[in-house]
Design a protein around this motif. Structure first.
Motif, short mmCIF file in Angstrom:
data_model
loop_
_atom_site.label_atom_id
_atom_site.label_comp_id
_atom_site.label_asym_id
_atom_site.label_seq_id
_atom_site.Cartn_x
_atom_site.Cartn_y
_atom_site.Cartn_z
N LEU A 186 0.80 -1.23 0.00
CA LEU A 186 0.00 0.00 0.00
C LEU A 186 0.83 1.27 0.00
O LEU A 186 0.38 2.29 -0.54
CB LEU A 186 -0.95 0.02 1.22
CG LEU A 186 -2.02 -1.07 1.26
CD1 LEU A 186 -2.93 -0.85 2.46
CD2 LEU A 186 -2.83 -1.10 -0.03
N ARG A 187 2.00 1.25 0.64
CA ARG A 187 2.80 2.46 0.75
C ARG A 187 4.21 2.12 1.19
O ARG A 187 4.43 1.08 1.80
CB ARG A 187 2.18 3.44 1.75
CG ARG A 187 2.14 2.88 3.18
CD ARG A 187 1.52 3.86 4.16
NE ARG A 187 0.11 4.01 3.91
CZ ARG A 187 -0.84 3.17 4.38
NH1 ARG A 187 -0.48 2.12 5.09
NH2 ARG A 187 -2.11 3.38 4.13
N PRO A 188 5.17 3.02 0.93
CA PRO A 188 6.52 2.81 1.45
C PRO A 188 6.60 3.24 2.92
O PRO A 188 5.81 4.06 3.39
CB PRO A 188 7.39 3.72 0.58
CG PRO A 188 6.52 4.20 -0.52
CD PRO A 188 5.11 4.14 -0.01
N PHE A 189 7.59 2.66 3.63
CA PHE A 189 7.90 3.06 4.99
C PHE A 189 9.37 3.46 5.04
O PHE A 189 10.24 2.67 4.68
CB PHE A 189 7.64 1.92 5.97
CG PHE A 189 6.19 1.56 6.11
CD1 PHE A 189 5.39 2.17 7.06
CD2 PHE A 189 5.61 0.62 5.26
CE1 PHE A 189 4.04 1.85 7.18
CE2 PHE A 189 4.28 0.29 5.37
CZ PHE A 189 3.48 0.90 6.33
N VAL A 190 9.65 4.68 5.47
CA VAL A 190 11.03 5.16 5.57
C VAL A 190 11.55 4.82 6.97
O VAL A 190 11.07 5.36 7.96
CB VAL A 190 11.12 6.66 5.30
CG1 VAL A 190 12.57 7.14 5.43
CG2 VAL A 190 10.59 6.98 3.89
N LEU A 191 12.52 3.91 7.04
CA LEU A 191 13.03 3.43 8.32
C LEU A 191 14.18 4.27 8.85
O LEU A 191 14.29 4.50 10.05
CB LEU A 191 13.48 1.97 8.21
CG LEU A 191 12.45 0.96 7.69
CD1 LEU A 191 13.03 -0.45 7.78
CD2 LEU A 191 11.15 1.04 8.49
N ARG A 192 15.05 4.72 7.96
CA ARG A 192 16.19 5.55 8.35
C ARG A 192 16.46 6.57 7.26
O ARG A 192 16.27 6.28 6.08
CB ARG A 192 17.45 4.71 8.58
CG ARG A 192 17.36 3.72 9.74
CD ARG A 192 18.74 3.17 10.07
NE ARG A 192 18.68 2.19 11.14
CZ ARG A 192 19.75 1.73 11.79
NH1 ARG A 192 20.95 2.17 11.45
NH2 ARG A 192 19.63 0.84 12.76
#
Length: 228
Positions: A186-192
């Motif tokens: 559904l969407r990207p997740f920015v971890l760092r």
């Protein structure tokens, strides 16, 4: 979820005072080689399915440092090359800062096209398209590294955060710093972002309370990620 590690190349002798752009023959400096080696050490514990690089020497040398000791060849993708700065290439930044286009690049980059070169919008489109293609090619369980350039990385991050390109100057990508993005259905997740520490990727089981799930929410229940 496909995990993308974005690494900027290490320092060169031109980094900072001059807009190197696509100038050929710009290699890592001694400090840049040390940064590349340190980057390799920081992600030594992370299994990689591919290492991809801009074709420019400074990126290839940084990527080669990461590939050392791994059974992976560095793959070159032209779409991760530096923005085409055209007539600005090789000029001192102090000089460029006096050009009226400089303020457009800083405040309204989506409208900026470099003389005899590329627009920042075109650069973002090709780079993000390349990421989507690599995600599909490698699969949802893959972890891979792309070594590229500051503006290219910032443009990819802006897309992942859902930011308009006009906000991409708020993002930082320092030499040899690492940015980590996970691409879910559904969407990207920015971890760092712009990280200089040792990387440990969370296991899927650690993400159940805060990651993507079938409801489409980013949390297990409502808007929180905790149990209370």
């Amino acid at each position: 979820m496909t995990t993308l590690l974005l690494a900027r190349h290490g320092l060169t002798d031109l980094t900072g005072p001059v807009l190197a752009g696509r100038t050929p023959g710009v290699h890592l400096s001694d400090a840049g080689r040390a940064q590349a080696a340190a980057l390799a050490g920081r992600i030594a514990g992370v299994g990689l399915d591919a290492i991809v690089s801009s074709p420019l020497e400074r990126c290839r040398e940084t990527a080669q440092a990461v590939s050392g000791g791994r059974e992976l060849e560095v793959q070159i993708d032209e779409r991760f090359i530096e923005c085409g700065y055209g007539a600005w290439t090789g000029r001192p930044l102090k000089e460029l800062a006096k050009d009226p286009l400089w303020q457009v690049v800083q405040a309204h980059p989506s409208a900026a096209t470099f003389p005899e070169g590329e627009s920042l919008a075109e650069m973002q489109h090709r780079a993000v398209s390349a990421v989507r293609e690599w995600n599909q090619r490698l699969g949802e369980k893959a972890v891979y590294l792309v070594c590229s350039h500051g503006d290219v990385i910032k443009a990819i991050v802006a897309d992942a955060l859902g930011l308009h390109l006009d906000h991409f100057q708020r993002i930082t990508a320092d030499p040899a710093a690492l940015t980590v993005i996970r691409y879910a259905p559904l969407r990207p997740f920015v971890l760092r972002i712009n990280d200089m520490g040792e990387l440990r990727l969370p296991e899927d089981s650690e993400e159940k309370d805060g990651g993507e799930n079938i409801t489409g929410s980013d949390a297990a229940v409502g808007g929180g990620s905790g149990t209370t």
